[in-house]
Motif scaffolding. Sequence first.
Motif, PDB file in Angstrom:
ATOM      1  N   GLY A 128      12.573  13.248  14.058  1.00  0.00           N
ATOM      2  CA  GLY A 128      11.801  12.084  13.606  1.00  0.00           C
ATOM      3  C   GLY A 128      12.116  11.758  12.154  1.00  0.00           C
ATOM      4  O   GLY A 128      12.398  10.618  11.798  1.00  0.00           O
ATOM      5  N   MET A 167       8.095   2.342  16.689  1.00  0.00           N
ATOM      6  CA  MET A 167       9.081   1.938  15.694  1.00  0.00           C
ATOM      7  C   MET A 167       9.616   3.156  14.945  1.00  0.00           C
ATOM      8  O   MET A 167       9.157   4.262  15.142  1.00  0.00           O
ATOM      9  N   GLU A 168      10.580   2.905  14.043  1.00  0.00           N
ATOM     10  CA  GLU A 168      11.176   4.026  13.309  1.00  0.00           C
ATOM     11  C   GLU A 168      10.379   4.415  12.079  1.00  0.00           C
ATOM     12  O   GLU A 168      10.617   5.479  11.505  1.00  0.00           O
ATOM     13  N   ASP A 169       9.442   3.604  11.656  1.00  0.00           N
ATOM     14  CA  ASP A 169       8.516   3.979  10.583  1.00  0.00           C
ATOM     15  C   ASP A 169       7.420   2.926  10.494  1.00  0.00           C
ATOM     16  O   ASP A 169       7.379   1.992  11.292  1.00  0.00           O
ATOM     17  N   ASP A 214      14.878   8.670  12.476  1.00  0.00           N
ATOM     18  CA  ASP A 214      14.034   7.483  12.355  1.00  0.00           C
ATOM     19  C   ASP A 214      13.633   7.215  10.900  1.00  0.00           C
ATOM     20  O   ASP A 214      14.356   6.564  10.165  1.00  0.00           O
ATOM     21  N   ILE A 215      12.503   7.768  10.502  1.00  0.00           N
ATOM     22  CA  ILE A 215      11.921   7.356   9.206  1.00  0.00           C
ATOM     23  C   ILE A 215      12.749   7.802   8.013  1.00  0.00           C
ATOM     24  O   ILE A 215      12.756   7.147   6.983  1.00  0.00           O
ATOM     25  N   SER A 230      -1.299  11.440  -0.879  1.00  0.00           N
ATOM     26  CA  SER A 230      -0.106  11.970  -0.229  1.00  0.00           C
ATOM     27  C   SER A 230      -0.453  12.566   1.139  1.00  0.00           C
ATOM     28  O   SER A 230      -1.332  12.063   1.813  1.00  0.00           O
ATOM     29  N   THR A 231       0.204  13.628   1.540  1.00  0.00           N
ATOM     30  CA  THR A 231      -0.052  14.214   2.862  1.00  0.00           C
ATOM     31  C   THR A 231      -1.501  14.671   2.954  1.00  0.00           C
ATOM     32  O   THR A 231      -2.117  14.584   4.022  1.00  0.00           O
ATOM     33  N   PHE A 264       7.462  12.340   4.666  1.00  0.00           N
ATOM     34  CA  PHE A 264       8.152  12.341   5.945  1.00  0.00           C
ATOM     35  C   PHE A 264       9.562  11.755   5.807  1.00  0.00           C
ATOM     36  O   PHE A 264      10.502  12.188   6.455  1.00  0.00           O
ATOM     37  N   GLU A 265       9.693  10.745   4.933  1.00  0.00           N
ATOM     38  CA  GLU A 265      10.878   9.906   4.964  1.00  0.00           C
ATOM     39  C   GLU A 265      11.924  10.264   3.919  1.00  0.00           C
ATOM     40  O   GLU A 265      12.949   9.611   3.848  1.00  0.00           O
ATOM     41  N   SER A 310       8.061  16.924   0.351  1.00  0.00           N
ATOM     42  CA  SER A 310       7.613  15.689  -0.304  1.00  0.00           C
ATOM     43  C   SER A 310       6.884  14.813   0.703  1.00  0.00           C
ATOM     44  O   SER A 310       5.677  14.902   0.826  1.00  0.00           O
ATOM     45  N   TYR A 336       3.762   4.029  14.778  1.00  0.00           N
ATOM     46  CA  TYR A 336       4.525   5.218  14.436  1.00  0.00           C
ATOM     47  C   TYR A 336       3.550   6.386  14.420  1.00  0.00           C
ATOM     48  O   TYR A 336       2.444   6.243  13.914  1.00  0.00           O
TER      49      TYR A 336
END
Lengths: 314, 371
Positions: free
Chosen positions: A111, B53-55, A115-116, B110-111, A74-75, A72, B27
């Motif tokens: 990651g 940062m974390e995101d 993190d995310i 999206s990606t 990254f997070e 889906s 990020y």
Amino acid sequence: MATKLIPKELAKKPDRLSPGHRLCAGCAAPIVVRQILAAIDDPVVVANATGCLEVATTVYPYTAWRVPWVHSAFENAASTIAGIESAYRSMVRRGKIPDRNVKFLAFGGDGGTYDIGFQALSGALERGHQFVYICYNNEAYMNTGIQRSGATPLGAHTTTSPAGSVIPGKQQMRKDLTAIIAAHDIPYVAQAAPTQWKDLMEKVRKAVNCGGPAFINVLSSCNRGWRHETYETLEITQLAVDTCYWPLYEVENGVWRLTYKPKEKLPVEEWLRRQGRFRHLFRPENRHLIDELQAEVDRRWERLLFLCGETFSA
Amino acid sequence: MSPVLMQGDEACAEGAIAAGCTFFAGYPITPATEIAEHMARRLPQVGGVFIQMEDEIASIAAVIGAAVGGAKAMTATSGPGFSLMQENIGYAAMAEIPCVIVDVQRLGPSTGRPTSPSQGDVMQARWGTHGDHPIIALAPASVRETFDLTVAAFNFAERYRTPVILLMDEVIGHMREGVELPDPAAIERIERAETLVPPEWYKPYENLPSDVPPLIPFGQGYRYHITGLHHDERGYPTERLDEINPWLERIFRKIQRNLSDILLYEEDGVEGARTLVVAYGVVARAARHAVRMARQRGRKVGLLKLQTLWPFPEEVVEQAARSARRVIVPELNLGQLVLEVERVVGRERVRRVNRADGELIKPSDILAAMA
């Protein structure tokens, strides 16, 4: 009857991650994934967060996955698998499909996990979805070219914690995610390494059968980021275990248990010395960082021994 | 200065440092990671701060925090991260926080294709947040322009107290060109406005004749309130229509009355042109080539290269298209900025040239649209 965890039996099972993927020579991720998938005899559904594993196993126009697989973003691998798992149980409950005892797995790198993806993971664990989240932890963002993450150890050189004249690599300790996940009080949490393959596979079996959410944090060397030869992957992983930098343990229904105790606890230096990402730490002016890292390894190890009932004071 | 070989992402980072940026939070994301990597190396050397940062949500929030703390601050991302940042970009617009957000566009949605170029975020830059607010968005077409427009982005952010978006694309970000950077002493740097009033009189959202009340960094003795809620001149939440409306009018007015400063573009032979090409970013390079080829064939063709996309330069486009029977708008999307061009010059005259598959528009594609 589950397949016996002996090489002769396991070798007879068809691989669920096929050869021909494009992960780098020396990468531990496919070793980890194959061990995990081989440990499960039931049907498996996989959600994969963005990362090396996702990208390099699904290079146009192929996939290496012989199981249903979804990427889906990254997070949110944990959220996606939560939706799939909930829908499956609902369909089974309403008699729309037979219960085939499907196991739901999510794979994320450090990651996408530390993190995310942390918020999505924490939420899915709290809601109690019956799935196993695997973090294949190579201690940095390797897919985008080696940037530091919440899992990167103190002093490691990455492109966003570059060792130079101003800073000597990453300036913070890594967070202890396994302990943080254990604090969710879910049925099963473990830390593992591909060198102790049987230990890892047993943990996977416990995880998929624990009746609730489970989490396994697997150390997974990246020779490009850690800077070592491709053939040294498992040797260096074993050093992480034997220096107690990466202890192997499980937390089953709140009970902490050490699953491997090194015969002799090696100094963390033995592990650091073998990796280019720590090379600058061996300069005299940075020596104190090795001492700090050793002190932190000792502190966490002592705490773990206490939690596992191996000692009586932390 | 002698020419150096430089990547677009590096030029962005160097432009930021030249503009006085001392804070970067970001990020990793392809194709913007190199900006973060360059900042991670360079900022400590100039006494600045780099934080990973974390995101992306955390990245833009930290940038807003740093700006409130007095720093010139920037983050850099690509489409997926830009989407995550939208709520806080709206916050920065609402709270009038100067900051720079770089979006190195890649093929979406999206990606998508992380290593392929796109101009698919043009409308997201304008309308990605909820609610109404003006925004400034700039699009560079070369490595040197990336440097210059990054400097301009910081200057606009400070001068107009607003978030500014730099819309790069994968090719401009990853491409290396020989560039001659300007003499640092010759670079115009706008610093944050100061106030002459004592703390007890200071109103961070005062309706001043300039329309841009100064933002005094936290920690200097000025106690005030910042919120994402609609607020009065002191920054306190309000539901009074006689406070909401004047604020809304002011934040649009501060951009609208300064268009001559904000609208950056280059015209090439638009006077008397029968055909006008309107292009920006990497596509402007193909457009330039196409225009040259058409002129060799005796056609009267003009090129309008837009550097400021938002606010949309309505009058500039209208003027440039005055004599043109045909206006060609090539874009690496399925038609975004062309909607604005059509609104201004009418749909009959406009021809679209679009690609949204990760491949570039070729000069011959644009030439074909002239036939």
